[in-house]
Design a protein around this motif. Structure first.
Motif, mmCIF file in Angstrom:
data_model
loop_
_atom_site.group_PDB
_atom_site.id
_atom_site.type_symbol
_atom_site.label_atom_id
_atom_site.label_comp_id
_atom_site.label_asym_id
_atom_site.label_seq_id
_atom_site.Cartn_x
_atom_site.Cartn_y
_atom_site.Cartn_z
ATOM 1 N N ASN A 73 90.910 19.847 90.827
ATOM 2 C CA ASN A 73 89.654 19.608 90.102
ATOM 3 C C ASN A 73 89.860 19.598 88.591
ATOM 4 O OD1 ASN A 73 87.839 19.783 92.522
ATOM 5 N ND2 ASN A 73 88.710 21.849 92.596
ATOM 6 N N ASP A 74 91.045 19.261 88.153
ATOM 7 C CA ASP A 74 91.384 19.360 86.731
ATOM 8 C C ASP A 74 90.467 18.508 85.871
ATOM 9 O OD1 ASP A 74 93.497 20.193 88.394
ATOM 10 O OD2 ASP A 74 94.916 20.016 86.757
ATOM 11 N N SER A 106 88.954 13.481 83.668
ATOM 12 C CA SER A 106 89.061 14.213 84.930
ATOM 13 C C SER A 106 90.180 13.634 85.790
ATOM 14 C CB SER A 106 87.736 14.175 85.692
ATOM 15 O OG SER A 106 87.335 12.844 85.951
ATOM 16 N N ILE A 107 90.743 14.491 86.619
ATOM 17 C CA ILE A 107 91.811 14.066 87.517
ATOM 18 C C ILE A 107 91.242 13.085 88.538
ATOM 19 C CG2 ILE A 107 91.555 15.865 89.285
ATOM 20 C CD1 ILE A 107 94.646 16.197 89.134
ATOM 21 N N PRO A 108 91.973 12.040 88.900
ATOM 22 C CA PRO A 108 91.420 11.062 89.845
ATOM 23 C C PRO A 108 91.013 11.703 91.170
ATOM 24 C CG PRO A 108 93.409 10.206 88.820
ATOM 25 C CD PRO A 108 93.309 11.635 88.410
ATOM 26 N N TYR A 130 100.696 9.256 90.861
ATOM 27 C CA TYR A 130 100.937 9.402 89.426
ATOM 28 C C TYR A 130 101.176 10.842 88.999
ATOM 29 C CZ TYR A 130 99.511 4.539 89.074
ATOM 30 O OH TYR A 130 99.431 3.176 89.212
ATOM 31 N N ARG A 131 101.220 11.763 89.969
ATOM 32 C CA ARG A 131 101.470 13.170 89.655
ATOM 33 C C ARG A 131 100.510 13.668 88.581
ATOM 34 N NH1 ARG A 131 105.820 12.320 86.965
ATOM 35 N NH2 ARG A 131 105.910 14.511 86.416
ATOM 36 N N SER A 132 99.255 13.306 88.725
ATOM 37 C CA SER A 132 98.261 13.600 87.694
ATOM 38 C C SER A 132 98.134 15.091 87.407
ATOM 39 C CB SER A 132 96.903 13.031 88.101
ATOM 40 O OG SER A 132 96.945 11.626 88.186
ATOM 41 N N ASP A 133 98.315 15.928 88.429
ATOM 42 C CA ASP A 133 98.141 17.364 88.224
ATOM 43 C C ASP A 133 99.120 17.911 87.191
ATOM 44 O OD1 ASP A 133 100.175 16.780 90.150
ATOM 45 O OD2 ASP A 133 100.210 18.891 90.730
ATOM 46 N N GLU A 134 100.358 17.396 87.176
ATOM 47 C CA GLU A 134 101.339 17.882 86.205
ATOM 48 C C GLU A 134 100.943 17.503 84.780
ATOM 49 O OE1 GLU A 134 105.480 17.364 86.917
ATOM 50 O OE2 GLU A 134 105.252 17.313 89.092
ATOM 51 N N SER A 151 94.204 9.395 84.649
ATOM 52 C CA SER A 151 92.947 10.135 84.702
ATOM 53 C C SER A 151 91.771 9.172 84.686
ATOM 54 C CB SER A 151 92.849 11.091 83.508
ATOM 55 O OG SER A 151 93.015 10.381 82.290
ATOM 56 N N GLU A 152 90.581 9.725 84.950
ATOM 57 C CA GLU A 152 89.334 8.980 84.826
ATOM 58 C C GLU A 152 88.614 9.492 83.590
ATOM 59 O OE1 GLU A 152 87.576 9.833 88.595
ATOM 60 O OE2 GLU A 152 88.780 8.346 89.670
ATOM 61 N N VAL A 153 88.155 8.582 82.745
ATOM 62 C CA VAL A 153 87.658 8.976 81.433
ATOM 63 C C VAL A 153 86.288 8.365 81.169
ATOM 64 C CG1 VAL A 153 88.197 9.101 78.971
ATOM 65 C CG2 VAL A 153 90.068 8.977 80.634
ATOM 66 N N ILE A 154 85.350 9.207 80.748
ATOM 67 C CA ILE A 154 84.024 8.732 80.322
ATOM 68 C C ILE A 154 83.591 9.488 79.072
ATOM 69 C CG2 ILE A 154 83.241 7.997 82.611
ATOM 70 C CD1 ILE A 154 81.677 10.633 82.805
ATOM 71 N N ARG A 155 82.620 8.933 78.400
ATOM 72 C CA ARG A 155 82.027 9.554 77.205
ATOM 73 C C ARG A 155 80.607 9.992 77.568
ATOM 74 N NH1 ARG A 155 83.306 5.902 74.073
ATOM 75 N NH2 ARG A 155 84.790 6.913 72.656
ATOM 76 N N ILE A 156 80.295 11.285 77.362
ATOM 77 C CA ILE A 156 78.979 11.803 77.720
ATOM 78 C C ILE A 156 78.469 12.764 76.653
ATOM 79 C CG2 ILE A 156 79.515 11.610 80.196
ATOM 80 C CD1 ILE A 156 79.744 14.681 80.253
ATOM 81 N N ARG A 157 77.181 13.055 76.725
ATOM 82 C CA ARG A 157 76.579 14.135 75.924
ATOM 83 C C ARG A 157 76.168 15.254 76.866
ATOM 84 N NH1 ARG A 157 73.538 9.701 73.569
ATOM 85 N NH2 ARG A 157 74.614 8.992 71.677
#
Length: 420
Positions: free
Chosen positions: A135-136, A76-78, A87-91, A52-58
């Motif tokens: 769009n997970d 979020s899903i790539p 990487y079968r991210s959706d699963e 996944s793609e990961v960020i920290r936000i407010r």
């Protein structure tokens, strides 16, 4: 970014509409709110996430002229199609979202109906989640605001860290045992929400080449650090990819004493709060590999993925007993009989039966864990076609003696304990 980009989150995921975020804010603050804007806070560590793609936000909202915000870890899903398919991210997203939306609330609701001395508060709160395979996204409230932080993943954990991890897992596992005993039909329905994302006959071709690679890395480590020993003989007999993958399937399908396990209980998936440099609380994160299986799969992976030989030599038996003490006490508090549900003898039998699981999983995790951030696997994947994961997870043999010993000593531990 230009100013107007902070008025919407659609550039991150089409699921993050202003309407959905407004609804999530309203539910979070228990009053009607309108999403106004968001603010970037920072990235997570390089090499901490592959699926996944990961960020920290407010995320900010307004209610009757008053601005409020929530700080989240947004996963979020790539967007890159090759990466998402490979990487079968959706699963993994579907499994984790099902866990947070259905499984965890039911387990905690069951616990809330009981009188327990120390409620299981070892989870980050879900703010928003959506899954459609494209769009997970999952947003979890940032536990860093409560002073929870990650340990250094490259280092083996000490006794106090290991003890609090095992306590947290025991508390969590006890909920499944007691609910399965007292509300079996409800537990069965709950377990249907999660599914095996790693070890299944349908996934053998996905994992086959990479599994052969990591078995070879483990053999190389033992040959170099323990040449001409029984450990070399044992690892060569043991590390047969297709046979061992079948064993992993057998372990994950055994529901005889099943709990809804975490599935990936290595250091980075625990956040710690400290007092005078001693961990006093922890939260579990990342339930993408959650499964219904024996609790010892989580326990044995803690030792293989998180600890080093010195700690195991001194404290393994003591820590193994400690986990069971907490588990049995918690099952009793929840109104069930631990001796009937999962006796100490059964626990020890399953440890002997399934501790190979932790060793095999460590063949993958150890090379990943010890990678310094600057050597993390490149996630820039060109194209829009599914590829073999071995094309990207091109891990070489361990470069350092320390790295080799981290894995080779897992083998030594399992051989000396009679697990393989």
């Amino acid at each position: 970014m230009v100013e107007e980009n902070f008025k919407t989150l659609l550039q991150i995921s089409e699921a993050l509409t202003n309407e959905r975020i407004s609804k999530a804010l309203s539910e979070r603050f228990k009053e009607p709110m309108i999403f106004t804007h968001w603010e970037y806070v920072g990235e997570t560590g390089k090499g901490d996430s592959y699926l996944s793609e990961v960020i920290r936000i407010r995320i900010y909202g307004n209610a009757n002229g008053i601005t409020k915000h929530v700080q989240v870890i947004l996963k979020s899903i790539p967007k890159n199609l090759c990466r998402r398919l490979t990487y079968r991210s959706d699963e993994f997203f579907k499994n984790e979202i099902n866990f947070y939306q259905h499984v965890l609330p039911a387990l905690l609701e069951f616990e809330a109906s009981k009188s327990v001395s120390e409620p299981c508060e070892n989870f980050t709160k879900l703010f928003f989640a959506y899954s459609d395979g494209v769009n997970d996204v999952i947003c979890l409230e940032d536990a860093g605001l409560e002073n929870f932080v990650s340990a250094v993943r490259q280092d083996g954990i000490d006794y106090e860290h290991c003890k609090i991890i095992l306590k947290t897992l025991a508390k969590y596992h006890s909920l499944s045992f007691a609910m399965r005993d007292q509300q079996p039909d409800d537990f069965d329905r709950l377990s249907d929400y999660i599914f095996e994302t790693y070890y299944d006959p349908r996934l053998w071709n996905w994992y086959r080449k990479f599994f052969k690679r990591i078995c070879g890395i483990a053999i190389d480590a033992v040959e170099k650090e323990y040449p001409n020993t029984i450990y070399v003989e044992k690892i060569k007999e043991f590390a047969v990819p297709e046979d061992r993958y079948k064993d992993m399937i057998r372990a994950t399908r055994d529901r005889t004493n099943c709990v809804i396990s975490h599935g990936d209980s290595w250091t980075n998936n625990f956040l710690f709060k400290y007092n005078n440099n001693v961990p006093v609380a922890t939260k579990i994160i990342d339930f993408q590999i959650s499964r219904c299986a024996s609790p010892v799969l989580d326990v044995c992976f803690v030792f293989s993925a998180c600890t080093e030989q010195e700690l195991r030599t001194k404290y393994y038996d003591k820590l193994i007993d400690y986990y069971y003490e907490v588990l049995s006490q918690r099952i009793t508090e929840l109104g069930s009989d631990p001796n009937r549900l999962y006796s100490y003898d059964t626990y020890m039998m399953e440890l002997k039966k399934y501790s190979y699981f932790g060793l095999l999983f460590s063949f993958e995790s150890t090379p990943m864990i010890i990678l310094p951030p600057e050597d993390a696997i490149n996630m820039e994947m060109a194209g829009d076609q599914k590829r073999d994961i071995d094309d990207f997870w091109t891990l070489p043999p361990f470069k350092t003696k320390e790295g080799r010993l981290r894995e080779a000593n897992n083998v030594v531990h399992c051989v000396d304990k009679g697990f393989i």
